[in-house]
Design a protein around this motif. Structure first.
Motif, PDB file in Angstrom:
ATOM      1  N   ALA A  22      21.215 -13.978 -33.295  1.00  0.00           N
ATOM      2  CA  ALA A  22      21.993 -13.130 -32.387  1.00  0.00           C
ATOM      3  C   ALA A  22      21.101 -12.187 -31.580  1.00  0.00           C
ATOM      4  N   ASP A  23      20.012 -11.753 -32.163  1.00  0.00           N
ATOM      5  CA  ASP A  23      19.109 -10.840 -31.455  1.00  0.00           C
ATOM      6  C   ASP A  23      18.402 -11.551 -30.299  1.00  0.00           C
ATOM      7  N   ALA A  24      17.969 -12.770 -30.552  1.00  0.00           N
ATOM      8  CA  ALA A  24      17.318 -13.552 -29.508  1.00  0.00           C
ATOM      9  C   ALA A  24      18.314 -13.812 -28.362  1.00  0.00           C
ATOM     10  N   THR A  84      11.561 -13.754 -25.096  1.00  0.00           N
ATOM     11  CA  THR A  84      12.125 -12.595 -25.774  1.00  0.00           C
ATOM     12  C   THR A  84      12.296 -12.879 -27.262  1.00  0.00           C
ATOM     13  N   ASP A  85      12.088 -11.863 -28.085  1.00  0.00           N
ATOM     14  CA  ASP A  85      12.201 -11.944 -29.542  1.00  0.00           C
ATOM     15  C   ASP A  85      11.176 -12.905 -30.149  1.00  0.00           C
ATOM     16  N   CYS A  86      10.101 -13.188 -29.429  1.00  0.00           N
ATOM     17  CA  CYS A  86       9.071 -14.095 -29.958  1.00  0.00           C
ATOM     18  C   CYS A  86       7.828 -13.997 -29.070  1.00  0.00           C
ATOM     19  N   ASP A 105       9.054  -8.370 -27.230  1.00  0.00           N
ATOM     20  CA  ASP A 105       9.266  -8.686 -28.642  1.00  0.00           C
ATOM     21  C   ASP A 105       9.238  -7.425 -29.488  1.00  0.00           C
ATOM     22  N   HIS A 106       9.685  -7.573 -30.734  1.00  0.00           N
ATOM     23  CA  HIS A 106       9.631  -6.456 -31.680  1.00  0.00           C
ATOM     24  C   HIS A 106       8.934  -6.856 -32.978  1.00  0.00           C
ATOM     25  N   HIS A 107       8.352  -8.054 -33.004  1.00  0.00           N
ATOM     26  CA  HIS A 107       7.597  -8.460 -34.198  1.00  0.00           C
ATOM     27  C   HIS A 107       6.158  -7.958 -34.093  1.00  0.00           C
ATOM     28  N   GLN A 108       5.381  -8.167 -35.153  1.00  0.00           N
ATOM     29  CA  GLN A 108       3.968  -7.819 -35.093  1.00  0.00           C
ATOM     30  C   GLN A 108       3.281  -8.777 -34.119  1.00  0.00           C
ATOM     31  N   SER A 125      14.995  -4.420 -33.434  1.00  0.00           N
ATOM     32  CA  SER A 125      15.422  -5.654 -32.775  1.00  0.00           C
ATOM     33  C   SER A 125      14.819  -5.765 -31.387  1.00  0.00           C
ATOM     34  N   ALA A 126      14.760  -7.005 -30.886  1.00  0.00           N
ATOM     35  CA  ALA A 126      14.340  -7.222 -29.500  1.00  0.00           C
ATOM     36  C   ALA A 126      15.404  -6.635 -28.573  1.00  0.00           C
ATOM     37  N   SER A 127      16.646  -6.616 -29.046  1.00  0.00           N
ATOM     38  CA  SER A 127      17.721  -6.023 -28.250  1.00  0.00           C
ATOM     39  C   SER A 127      17.432  -4.553 -27.955  1.00  0.00           C
ATOM     40  N   THR A 157      22.747  -7.531 -36.352  1.00  0.00           N
ATOM     41  CA  THR A 157      22.377  -8.643 -37.233  1.00  0.00           C
ATOM     42  C   THR A 157      20.913  -8.563 -37.676  1.00  0.00           C
ATOM     43  N   ASP A 158      20.046  -8.033 -36.827  1.00  0.00           N
ATOM     44  CA  ASP A 158      18.632  -7.977 -37.194  1.00  0.00           C
ATOM     45  C   ASP A 158      18.334  -6.862 -38.192  1.00  0.00           C
ATOM     46  N   THR A 159      19.274  -5.938 -38.393  1.00  0.00           N
ATOM     47  CA  THR A 159      19.023  -4.825 -39.317  1.00  0.00           C
ATOM     48  C   THR A 159      20.019  -4.838 -40.467  1.00  0.00           C
TER      49      THR A 159
HETATM   50 MN    MN Z   1      14.764 -10.164 -33.589  1.00  0.00          MN
END
Ligand code: MN
Length: 507
Positions: A22-24, A84-86, A105-108, A125-127, A157-159
């Motif tokens: 859902a975040d993507a 986005t999100d990746c 993105d929001h990952h490392q 989240s990327a959102s 959903t991401d949290t």
């Molecule tokens: Mn995400």
């Protein structure tokens, strides 16, 4: 990166990771609409082996009419490919042709980032990243309920239903975005399949239990991350379990939830500890979660990289087991009132004059107003009194004080105070909901008089229960400093490494 920098491109393809969540989808949809409104030619795509089939995602896409397309490849290289999100090159991101690449993105960070990129690894989240970028270009998110709802649900959903969220910007999104409440209820109630319910049941049948520290570890088969929250909440209510870890492998890495019901263990700190150098973790004192990225796991643990899929699960179990035990075994607990420090191990230091900022509370709200102060470190609730001052530290931390105390310890400067911070602290007027930024009204001041302390660098982690707060401890990592005041040896506390180096000098 600002979104406006991407307006130089006419043809934009937005891509999220394979097996989109859902975040993507939410973050990609908001970007799609922004660029469409700017008159661009836009597509929103994903690739990989599987199409979207999860019932909540199908509902999300159809109800909000999200034009996400499944592609195997593109017939030509678009001017801009915006992920986005990746990030590009990750194993769960189908490689598509492009002329220029951009990443949100929001990952490392997992590899080399292109020049056009915005990666905020501390956000939930990327959102949230996209939302804050839209705010920066003054895009009226709240005038588009579909975009607002998609972003809200992405963060949700991401949290793990906002339970594992900690960054102030995530809280700002959660509180200020107008979303479709009815759709949210429907999405919430179509999130789990019967198979996933069964996965939860199976996961609870088998556990590793560590009696000495009363914690347990559970492993679940691949499932929606929300299942992990459900399992861990249930397991924590067991009388013999004071803290727990529940994890499951996904194609991208390892999702996990942590829980704690005792004051010696903070779920968010445990999550951050487990994810150190491998991804990210955080949340609340009692409930938290995180994610370990495959690429980072492989880099840190060669045996994980070399193992085949089946064996990899075994290696992972060992890694997590070791990290859990290290967290519980390698930490000293200091209770300030009872501690006997050996001062031979300490050296004498003097605090350097530092510039901080201050705001008079009544310059923001009327006297007597209930306010919430939001900083990177968390929220503080207080009443703005006539004599209240809000001090702003070099990290953007805010602590309340009163006029007389402030004037004794600081000399006011005539200059404004505006440090560059990851998050600019705000005050929320709890009576009318107004959100006021602190920094534009902040003035500088500098500490006077010298403070002397004894301090020593930590070689092991500590948890210090100070005299001022019996329920919460200060956490110190190796490299941070354990300190005590020269004029009061029972006042023991922890000073973070970089703050210590910037503000203290050896006598
Ligand atoms: Mn995400």
């Amino acid at each position: 990166m600002k979104l406006s920098e991407l307006l130089q491109f006419q043809e934009i393809v937005i891509q999220c990771h394979d097996n989109p969540d859902a975040d993507a989808i939410g973050s990609g949809f908001a970007l799609y609409r922004y660029f469409l409104d700017q008159g661009k030619q836009v597509r929103f795509v994903y690739g990989g082996r599987n199409r979207i089939t999860k019932s909540n995602l199908v509902l999300l896409v159809s109800e909000l009419q999200i034009p996400i397309e499944y592609v195997e490849t593109l017939d030509h290289a678009p001017e801009l490919l915006l992920l986005t999100d990746c990030q590009y090159g990750e194993s769960n991101v189908t490689k598509l042709p492009m002329q220029t690449l951009a990443v949100i993105d929001h990952h490392q960070v997992s590899g080399k980032l292109p020049e056009l990129s915005e990666v905020r690894s501390n956000l939930g989240s990327a959102s949230t990243v996209v939302w804050s970028m839209l705010m920066d270009v003054q895009y009226p998110v709240n005038r588009h309920e579909d975009i607002a709802t998609a972003l809200y649900y992405g963060l949700y959903t991401d949290t793990n239903a906002f339970v594992e969220l900690s960054h102030p910007m995530d809280k700002d999104l959660q509180e200020t975005v107008y979303h479709d409440k009815y759709l949210l209820t429907r999405l919430r109630n179509s999130n789990l399949s019967l198979e996933e319910l069964q996965i939860a049941g199976v996961a609870m049948l088998k556990y590793e239990y560590y009696e000495k520290h009363r914690y347990a570890i559970f492993k679940a088969d691949p499932c929606d991350p929300n299942i992990l929250g459900l399992i861990s909440d249930t397991c924590l209510s067991v009388d013999a379990i004071d803290a727990c870890l529940v994890y499951s492998m996904t194609p991208q890495g390892v999702k996990f939830s942590t829980r704690s019901c005792i004051r010696e263990v903070r779920a968010n700190e445990l999550a951050a500890y487990l994810a150190e150098d491998l991804g990210g973790g955080g949340g609340h004192l009692d409930k938290a979660g995180g994610f370990l990225q495959n690429d980072l796991l492989k880099a840190a643990y060669p045996n994980y990289a070399e193992a085949d899929t089946r064996h990899r699960e075994y290696v992972l179990t060992t890694i997590l087991r070791d990290r859990m035990s290290a967290y519980f075994e390698s930490t000293d607990i200091i209770i300030a009132e009872k501690a006997k420090l050996d001062l031979n191990e300490f050296a004498l230091y003097e605090k350097q004059p530092v510039e901080v900022g201050f705001v008079k509370a009544t310059d923001l709200v009327e006297a007597g107003t209930n306010i919430l102060v939001r900083t990177l470190e968390g929220d503080i609730n207080l009443v703005a009194e006539d004599e209240s001052y809000l001090m702003i530290g070099i990290r953007g931390e805010v602590y309340p004080t009163i006029k007389s105390a402030m004037e004794k310890r600081y000399r006011k400067l005539e200059t404004p105070y505006h440090p560059t911070l990851e998050y600019d602290p705000i005050v929320v007027n709890k009576e009318n909901g107004a959100r006021i930024s602190l920094l534009p009204k902040a003035q500088g001041c500098v500490t006077v008089g010298n403070v002397e302390i004894y301090a020593r660098e930590l070689t092991r982690a500590v948890k210090v229960f100070t005299r001022w707060d019996r329920d919460n401890y200060m956490y110190g990592k190796p490299g941070d400093y354990l300190a005590t005041r020269v004029d009061d040896l029972t006042d023991i506390y922890v000073i973070e490494k970089t703050i210590f180096q910037e503000t203290y000098r050896k006598r």
